[in-house]
Design an enzyme around this catalytic site. Structure first.
Site, PDB file in Angstrom:
ATOM      1  CD  GLU A 168      78.238  49.228  40.927  1.00  0.00           C
ATOM      2  OE1 GLU A 168      79.186  48.734  41.588  1.00  0.00           O
ATOM      3  OE2 GLU A 168      78.165  49.157  39.687  1.00  0.00           O
ATOM      4  CG  HIS A 174      80.313  44.866  43.020  1.00  0.00           C
ATOM      5  ND1 HIS A 174      80.954  43.707  42.668  1.00  0.00           N
ATOM      6  CD2 HIS A 174      79.799  45.381  41.870  1.00  0.00           C
ATOM      7  CE1 HIS A 174      80.841  43.516  41.357  1.00  0.00           C
ATOM      8  NE2 HIS A 174      80.135  44.514  40.858  1.00  0.00           N
TER       9      HIS A 174
END
Length: 604
Positions: free
Chosen positions: A393, A396
């Protein structure tokens, strides 16, 4: 009896472990003021209709007017979504989410005229404006992403008619979703502890990973017995959906549905063909891996329901969130000090909602927009898998951070085609770090198996799906009825080709096509495979220590949508129209497989 541990309420969670959303809106009053202002802006957008033809200055006025409404509306939507997901049971948060969704729907309706009106401008006239009007320079690529599809846009009346038919054209997909998600009833089966549990999609995902073969087998057979019962209905819904794709492609003057779907992101079909060709050439590697699984599990026969059970066990590694942050920084250090500074900013500025609480959305994600931080939602567990999730994550979020800090708003996002590459690159870097840092054989085995399973499930499996998806579109286009027997026969043959002789392709697996929702997404799944393979290649380039290669990767993170996805990746050092990046990824898979085979042998 031991007391059952209860999840904390949202209020009981330490603020340091929650994200801080006050930089977006300080309080509810600030949100309401922004909501009222944006709502007023949206109401004024239809007044811009009809102005585009008046020249470049009018075109600029319209673009800026539309974007100036989209931008704060998107901010409202992100804030409401984050608030909702931190506690989905909170009625106030539910209302915020519902209101912003309706606001976005109204926004879309009030600007639906823009693209048809833009494309109604004479081609040469618009080209002259783009070349000669300096005020339009910041928007040239933005406009060309729309006008590049000019040959595939129909008259405004025809496009309106197709838009009005949208509900009817999507009926098959909607029917599949209702049947698959709501109407199917599965029997009760036994879990690991011998308890009777009602089988469901979620329970199946747990039981198929059971260490008990009889539990896996029963879950598998009972699940597919239900799908087999309704296979003719699922064949009908899939055929209807495929016919919709083929009809819309033909109506918009594409050669086929694949070109239409990929053309939206300006991806040449050669990318798809290169993927399928390369994966098929490297299927012997998958055959080797599943044969090794059979050997390690000591099974006389390896079945399709044996492909998901853990074969190494969970290593005795435990990380608190604080410890995981330190590990993440060490693993990502190869990306350079600037990258690490922004990761530290994420850690120190409460961009991350860490622990599970009552009502919190499950899973993990990164979310934000141009004017917010790229927030991360986690449901932290003190294990290695959560560390992988954190760095994934963070990939991202750093992609979003670099994009929004280096591009103007109109290019401040990125295509789905490249979206998973940064996150998977981070995972690959973590894999390399763990293998170099932890000599313990159990840890090594877990990390290698984690990588190999990820590769199997993303590159091989998703390409298998992509092959099947293309086959059914081609067969429908050729006038061949997509009956259940026809679909199952081909799917079984495809499955046998992919997994080889070491796995028994159980007859039930022939019906797997009937339960895959991605077959309704219109040529979406291939991007999982290309993204994973590209990430492997990029990670290898970064780990080479070549400063230029690292800089090229960071430039990819900064590019946003300022160029077409293929060109963005070429600048990063990966030409996805060729097979080189795939060959490099398979070479890495083979290297890890060699390591895993050797380690498994030494561990007995």
């Amino acid at each position: 009896m031991a007391e059952v541990k209860q999840l904390p309420t949202r209020k009981q969670v330490s603020p340091e472990l929650t994200w801080d959303l006050t930089p977006i809106y300080h309080d509810q009053k600030a949100f309401e003021q922004a909501f009222e202002a944006v709502s007023s802006q949206i109401d004024q957008l239809p007044a811009l209709q009809g102005e585009l033809k008046n020249g470049p200055k009018s075109l600029l006025k319209v673009i800026e007017g539309i974007l100036s409404a989209i931008r704060p509306a998107e901010k409202l939507y992100v804030y409401a979504s984050l608030k909702h997901d931190q506690d989905t049971s909170n009625a106030i948060n539910q209302a915020l989410s519902g209101r912003t969704q309706m606001l976005m729907t109204r926004l879309g309706s009030n600007i639906a005229w823009f693209e048809p009106e833009l494309l109604a401008i004479d081609r040469q006239t618009l080209e002259d404006w783009l070349k000669n009007a300096p005020e339009l320079k910041p928007y040239v690529h933005y406009l060309r992403t729309i006008t590049d599809e000019r040959d595939h846009v129909l008259t405004p009346a025809a496009e309106k008619l197709l838009a009005q038919a949208g509900d009817a054209l999507n009926a098959s997909s909607d029917t599949f979703s209702v049947l698959n998600d709501a109407d199917l009833e599965f029997p009760a089966v036994e879990d690991n502890d011998g308890n009777s549990v009602q089988l469901s999609q979620g329970i199946y995902d747990q039981l198929i990973q059971s260490t008990k073969p009889e539990v896996r087998q029963m879950a598998f057979k009972q699940l597919y017995a239900v799908y087999h019962q309704f296979r003719h209905t699922f064949a009908s819904t899939l055929m209807g959906n495929v016919k919709t794709h083929n009809f819309l492609a033909k109506a918009h003057h594409y050669s086929d549905a694949r070109q239409a779907a990929m053309g939206v992101n300006h991806i040449p079909v050669s990318v798809f063909d290169a993927l399928v060709t390369s994966v098929n050439e490297h299927l012997p590697l998958l055959h080797r891996y599943v044969a090794l699984r059979k050997q390690i599990l000591k099974l006389p026969e390896l079945h399709m329901y044996d492909l998901y059970t853990p074969i190494t066990g969970e290593p005795k590694l435990s990380y608190s969130f604080e410890q995981a942050k330190e590990e993440a920084l060490k693993a990502l250090a190869v990306l350079g000090p600037d990258y690490l500074d922004h990761v530290k900013e994420a850690f120190n500025s409460r961009w991350i909602d860490v622990v599970e609480n009552k009502g919190k959305r499950s899973g993990a994600y990164s979310s934000g927009m141009y004017d917010t931080s790229p927030y991360i939602l986690l449901n932290w567990q003190d294990n290695l898998e959560s560390l992988f999730t954190l760095v994934h994550e963070m990939g991202h979020s750093m992609h979003s951070y670099y994009t929004t800090h280096n591009q103007p708003y109109q290019y401040g996002d990125y295509s789905i085609f490249v979206a998973e590459i940064a996150s998977t690159t981070n995972e690959t870097l973590l894999t390399d770090y763990l293998l170099k840092t932890y000599p313990d054989k159990q840890v090594q085995a877990y990390v290698l198996n984690h990588y190999l399973d990820g590769f199997k499930g993303t590159v091989f499996r998703q390409t298998q799906f992509a092959e099947f998806e293309h086959f059914v579109h081609e067969q429908d286009g050729a006038g061949h009825p997509l009956t259940a027997d026809f679909l199952s026969q081909h799917y079984l043959q495809l499955n046998q080709k992919y997994y080889g002789d070491a796995v028994i392709s159980d007859p039930e697996i022939a019906d797997e096509w009937s339960r895959i929702p991605h077959f309704y997404y219109n040529y979406y799944v291939y991007q999982y495979a290309t993204g994973f393979a590209a990430a492997n290649t990029l990670a290898s380039r970064i780990l080479s220590g070549d400063e230029n290669k690292r800089a090229a990767y960071l430039n990819y993170l900064k590019s946003g949508s300022s160029d077409y996805p293929i060109q963005v990746m070429q600048k990063a050092g990966v030409d996805m129209t060729k097979t080189d990046y795939l060959d490099q990824a398979f070479a890495q898979f083979e290297k890890r497989l060699d390591q895993f085979e050797k380690l498994a042998k030494s561990m007995g």
